[in-house]
Structures are given as C-alpha cells and as structure tokens.
Design an enzyme around this catalytic site. Structure first.
Site, PDB file in Angstrom:
ATOM      1  N   ASP A  87      18.868  36.367  53.197  1.00  0.00           N
ATOM      2  CA  ASP A  87      18.534  37.475  52.595  1.00  0.00           C
ATOM      3  C   ASP A  87      19.379  38.317  53.340  1.00  0.00           C
ATOM      4  OD1 ASP A  87      18.600  39.655  51.105  1.00  0.00           O
ATOM      5  OD2 ASP A  87      16.257  39.556  50.471  1.00  0.00           O
ATOM      6  N   HIS A 172      44.384  37.734  49.884  1.00  0.00           N
ATOM      7  CA  HIS A 172      44.854  36.483  50.028  1.00  0.00           C
ATOM      8  C   HIS A 172      46.354  36.192  49.678  1.00  0.00           C
ATOM      9  CE1 HIS A 172      43.881  36.761  45.668  1.00  0.00           C
ATOM     10  NE2 HIS A 172      44.710  35.571  45.469  1.00  0.00           N
ATOM     11  N   LYS A 176      49.727  33.424  50.950  1.00  0.00           N
ATOM     12  CA  LYS A 176      50.450  32.494  50.142  1.00  0.00           C
ATOM     13  C   LYS A 176      51.889  32.259  50.759  1.00  0.00           C
ATOM     14  CE  LYS A 176      48.446  34.543  45.823  1.00  0.00           C
ATOM     15  NZ  LYS A 176      47.941  33.340  44.908  1.00  0.00           N
ATOM     16  N   GLU A 210      48.860  37.996  34.725  1.00  0.00           N
ATOM     17  CA  GLU A 210      47.799  36.870  34.468  1.00  0.00           C
ATOM     18  C   GLU A 210      47.345  36.762  32.834  1.00  0.00           C
ATOM     19  OE1 GLU A 210      44.680  36.903  37.787  1.00  0.00           O
ATOM     20  OE2 GLU A 210      44.774  39.009  37.258  1.00  0.00           O
ATOM     21  N   ASP A 229      41.589  46.622  41.673  1.00  0.00           N
ATOM     22  CA  ASP A 229      41.526  44.988  41.717  1.00  0.00           C
ATOM     23  C   ASP A 229      43.022  44.360  42.198  1.00  0.00           C
ATOM     24  OD1 ASP A 229      40.245  42.475  41.473  1.00  0.00           O
ATOM     25  OD2 ASP A 229      41.205  42.111  39.512  1.00  0.00           O
ATOM     26  N   HIS A 234      46.856  43.691  46.612  1.00  0.00           N
ATOM     27  CA  HIS A 234      47.910  42.659  46.770  1.00  0.00           C
ATOM     28  C   HIS A 234      49.435  43.503  46.275  1.00  0.00           C
ATOM     29  CE1 HIS A 234      44.353  40.125  46.572  1.00  0.00           C
ATOM     30  NE2 HIS A 234      44.160  40.236  45.152  1.00  0.00           N
ATOM     31  N   LYS A 328      45.744  41.826  32.778  1.00  0.00           N
ATOM     32  CA  LYS A 328      45.019  40.602  32.377  1.00  0.00           C
ATOM     33  C   LYS A 328      45.516  40.394  31.150  1.00  0.00           C
ATOM     34  CE  LYS A 328      41.825  40.401  35.637  1.00  0.00           C
ATOM     35  NZ  LYS A 328      42.108  39.272  36.724  1.00  0.00           N
TER      36      LYS A 328
HETATM   37  C1  BG6 Z   1      41.712  38.640  42.942  1.00  0.00           C
HETATM   38  C2  BG6 Z   1      41.477  39.600  41.866  1.00  0.00           C
HETATM   39  O1  BG6 Z   1      41.905  39.489  44.036  1.00  0.00           O
HETATM   40  O2  BG6 Z   1      43.157  38.349  42.744  1.00  0.00           O
HETATM   41  C3  BG6 Z   1      41.363  38.874  40.315  1.00  0.00           C
HETATM   42  O3  BG6 Z   1      39.981  40.150  42.058  1.00  0.00           O
HETATM   43  C4  BG6 Z   1      42.744  38.148  40.362  1.00  0.00           C
HETATM   44  O4  BG6 Z   1      41.087  39.746  39.405  1.00  0.00           O
HETATM   45  C5  BG6 Z   1      43.363  37.375  41.236  1.00  0.00           C
HETATM   46  O5  BG6 Z   1      42.853  37.135  39.090  1.00  0.00           O
HETATM   47  C6  BG6 Z   1      44.667  36.851  41.242  1.00  0.00           C
HETATM   48  O6  BG6 Z   1      44.812  36.015  42.473  1.00  0.00           O
HETATM   49  P1  BG6 Z   1      45.791  34.746  42.089  1.00  0.00           P
HETATM   50  O7  BG6 Z   1      45.978  34.182  43.485  1.00  0.00           O
HETATM   51  O8  BG6 Z   1      45.344  33.730  41.152  1.00  0.00           O
HETATM   52  O9  BG6 Z   1      47.229  35.412  41.904  1.00  0.00           O
END
Ligand code: BG6
Length: 479
Positions: A87, A172, A176, A210, A229, A234, A328
C-alpha cells in the site's frame, strides 16, 4: 555510460496498463533475448498476491493480450516474476519491497504508473527504503499532475530523490515507431528541410481521432478532459517533433533542447482560437453508442473533443497556423499530420486553363502507417480540350516497405530504454512544464469566457464550430 538495470520493479503491476502493455512488452523483449538473462521483475500493487498467484494472474493477462504466435514465450517470462503487496500510501510496506528486490548495486529500474495522489508517498517510501540511490532510475507514467503547479509539485518530489538523468517521464507516443520516423523523414532526407518553413508551408494539421468513448475510466477522464488527456502530452510532443530545429545529434540532450524551444515559443491562444465539444448519442461504424453524459451517468462540463489553432512565434513558423484536433467517438481512429505546402508562385499552366493544387504531405501515424505526398501531374491525353493537371499521390506504406521486420509496440521500446538508460524518447522536466504552462492558459481562457463544450453526435468529426475554426482561414480539415 548509463548502467543496464538487472532488476525492474513494476508499480501498478495488476493494473490495466500492466496487463495490456507492460507484461506483453516484457514478454516480447524476453523472448527475443533483448533483456539480460538475469533480469528480475518484481510486481507490486495493493492487491494481495504471493509470487505464485501473481504469476497466475500475469499468465492470464498474457494469454489474453498476446497474439497466439507469441504465447509460447509466456513461461519464460513468468519465471522472472515475483510480487510484493504494497500500500504505497503507507511508508511501512517499502522495506518489504526493498527486501524482495535485494541488492540494487547492479542497477534497478522502477516503472511507476500510479494515481497522482500516490506519487509523493511512493517516492518518499522508495527513498527511505534505499530504493532511490545512484543505481536506480525511475519511469513515470502520466498523468503527472493536472496543471503546472501540481506537475511542479510532483517533479519536485521526484527530484528530491532522483537526479534528472535518472527520471524517465513517459509519453508513450514517443515510443511509437511511426512517431520516431518523423525524425527520420525530416532529418535523414535533404528533400524536406529546405521547404520546412513559413516560406513554403501554409499550415499544419495534427489530428488524433479516436472512436472509443469513456472506456470505463469514469473518475479519471471526467477530471481530465481531452485537452489535458491528449493535447498537453501526445499532441504537443508531435507538434514539437514537426516544428523543431534540426538537433545536432540524435541524443537525449540535443533532441530535447530543440523540442523545449518550440514548446516555449507557443503563442498563448486568443478567444476564438479553440473549440471544445462533448459527444452525444450516435453511431460508430453502424453501431449505436450512448452519449458521454449517459456513459458517465450525470451531466458534465468536460470536453471530449478539442480543436485549436496554434502559432509558434519564431522565424521558421512566422504566420503558419498549426491546427490541432483530438476527440473521442469520432468516425474513425486516425493519428495523422498534414503538412500543407503553399501554391507555386506562378502557374505557367494558367493560360491553358489548368489549375494547380498545392502539394500536401500526409504522415499517417496510426492505424495507417504511411507517408503520402500529393504531387501535380499531367492527365495523359492530347489536350485538345485544354491541358489538364491532377493531383496524384506518391505513397509509401511503411508495413509494405518493411515487410518481414518485426513491429514493436511503444512500451517495448520505452521499457528497454528505461532498463538501459537512454532518455532520448522521454520527456524532460522543462518540456513538461512548458506544455503545462501553455495548457493552463487555455483552460484559464475557457473559464474566463465561460466556454462550455458544444454537443456533437458520436460518429461525427466534432462540433461544426471546429470546422468553422479552420474554414475561417480557408482551410479544410483533412478527413
Ligand atoms: C492515453 C489517453 O494517454 O492515450 C487515452 O489517456 C487515449 O485517453 C490513449 O485513448 C491513446 O493512445 P493510443 O496509443 O491508442 O493512440
């Protein structure tokens, strides 16, 4: 030389990211002999597990998320796993974790994906238990705060225990392959760089669309919204890679120095430079989907769509708008960058009745991984009725160009770089702070002007105001 860690601690080891991405990535790296033979992986989370039950848990996740042809590699990864229940809000558990990790003199990498409220106690617990010394580095998964102030607080807490060269902030998108390819495209070819400026580029579009909705992330997403977000991290990283000056080398300091200059040159938006939206019930691919408020179970003022018109105040990009858009429940999943070049200065074909279209470079990041350059060509024929020109694409499909080369997912690359200590694809503190600084001013503008998200139908490209944002300047979003 950075050390190569022979131990890895995964915080949040029973969470969604771990199941879907981290464990499968580690399994692939292990199967391909890319991690040291003696790498030990210690999972930790609040859930009650011993080593065996965690291995069973991990096996289930790997069965679920790995492709069939990779499943034979599962037992070898399981053999490396152990587990410590913890924890993180309570300091006492950390000594048991340190006991489980054993000696860390040969190098320890920690991957922290946790709720923002747990960052500070976790760092303090690690430091007190001797898990933050010189041979320990830490990877931090978003969200790193909700604004500049909270992100500073987290960064201060982390840097009290870890030096910046041992802090790996994860975005992330940088892991890619196609995002890294942007750098190859720009800086390994002579073709583009001379044209990559305001003299030749009319505008840039960056879209991250998305089709998914809230995906059960009720608490988190409604607090964050699309701007924090997706844009804060990104999209601004994509923008920085598109707009930065050529770094002198592909190393962590040179690349990040150039990115941060771009991020600091972002002009604060004026009223009317942004549009927000929230999806209502509609259909994606012919399937009916509920509205955001229905998924959430209550009305909300959070944006699930944002479109912005940004400017970078420097010589290279003077007067070139960067249109950013993410949302989204849009009609299709697509991350792409469009570089719209200017018209030729004088058309020699005008007298023959032929029109020319300006060139356009489209860089598809996902799911399509391609680079498409539209060029003008003459339509074959004897031209008795007048000369005709038409746009034709020069199309490079990355999967075709590199058929047979194994595709790596972002977290494979990032975990490996974390273990080996290469920071090039991680975000430095000054970058994160420049990103938050800009984002905070946008949010302040929204509340100052009482802006509320405009409804849009799920399966559409967002509110019509987003189309108007670009069309006011004669620009059409690429769809
Ligand atoms: C994340 C967000 O960082 O990236 C999500 O919190 C989003 O909301 C996601 O869906 C998108 O990542 P990817 O790699 O699917 O484009």
């Amino acid at each position: 030389m950075p050390f190569v860690a022979d131990k890895l601690i995964l915080f949040g080891a029973t969470g969604d990211l771990s199941q879907r991405m981290l464990l499968p990535s580690l399994c692939a790296l292990n199967a391909d002999g890319l991690v040291a033979d003696d790498l030990k992986i210690i999972g930790t989370a609040r859930s009650d597990h011993d080593d065996d039950s965690f291995r069973a848990f991990a096996a289930d996740a790997l069965e679920k998320y790995l492709p069939d042809d990779r499943k034979s590699a599962i037992p070898a990864l399981l053999a490396r796993l152990s587990y410590q229940t913890l924890d993180a809000s309570k300091p006492e558990g950390f000594s048991a974790l340190a006991g489980k990790a054993g000696k860390v003199d040969d190098g320890l990498a920690i991957f922290l994906s946790t709720a923002p409220s747990l960052f500070e106690p976790t760092i303090a617990g690690l430091a007190a238990a001797g898990l933050a010394g010189e041979r320990v580095r830490i990877g931090l998964e978003k969200p790193l705060g909700t604004d500049l102030e909270s992100s500073r607080q987290i960064n201060d807490a982390v840097s009290a225990a870890f030096t910046e060269d041992r802090i790996f902030r994860i975005d992330h998108y940088l892991g890619k392959e196609t995002v890294q390819n942007l750098l190859a495209l720009r800086f390994a070819n002579i073709l583009f760089e001379p044209l990559w400026n305001a003299t030749h580029i009319e505008h840039v579009q960056i879209t991250v669309a998305e089709t998914v909705g809230l995906e059960g992330r009720v608490g988190f997403y409604d607090e964050a919204g699309a701007l924090r977000d997706m844009v804060q991290n990104h999209m601004l990283q994509l923008l920085a890679l598109v707009a930065m000056e050529p770094p002198s080398s592909f190393d962590s300091t040179a690349v990040r120095d150039e990115k941060v200059k771009v991020l600091r040159s972002l002009r604060y938006l004026g009223e009317g430079d942004s549009v927000t939206g929230q999806y209502r019930a509609g259909a994606i691919d012919g399937t009916a989907v509920p509205g955001y408020d229905e998924e959430l179970g209550k009305p909300s003022g959070t944006e699930t769509f944002v479109a912005l018109k940004a400017h970078i105040d420097n010589w290279r990009w003077k007067g070139v708008p960067f249109y950013l858009r993410t949302g989204k429940r849009l009609p299709r999943r697509a991350t792409e960058i469009v570089i719209q070049f200017r018209r030729v200065p004088h058309s020699i074909f005008a007298g023959k009745g032929a029109t020319t279209q300006p060139n356009r470079l489209i860089i598809g990041i996902q799911p399509e991984e391609n680079i498409r350059l539209s060029v003008m060509a003459k339509v074959p024929g004897l031209d008795r009725g007048g000369l005709r020109l038409r746009e034709v694409p020069l199309d490079i499909s990355m999967p075709n160009a590199f058929a047979g080369v194994k595709k790596r997912i972002a977290y494979e690359r990032l975990l490996l770089d974390l273990i080996e200590g290469d920071q090039t694809l991680f975000v430095r503190r000054d970058e994160v702070e420049a990103q938050w600084d800009w984002i905070d001013t946008i949010r302040a503008g929204w509340s100052e002007h009482g802006m509320v998200p405009k409804p849009y139908t799920a399966g559409s490209w967002g509110p019509s105001a987003a189309i108007a944002l670009a069309e006011r300047e004669g620009v059409t979003w690429h769809e």
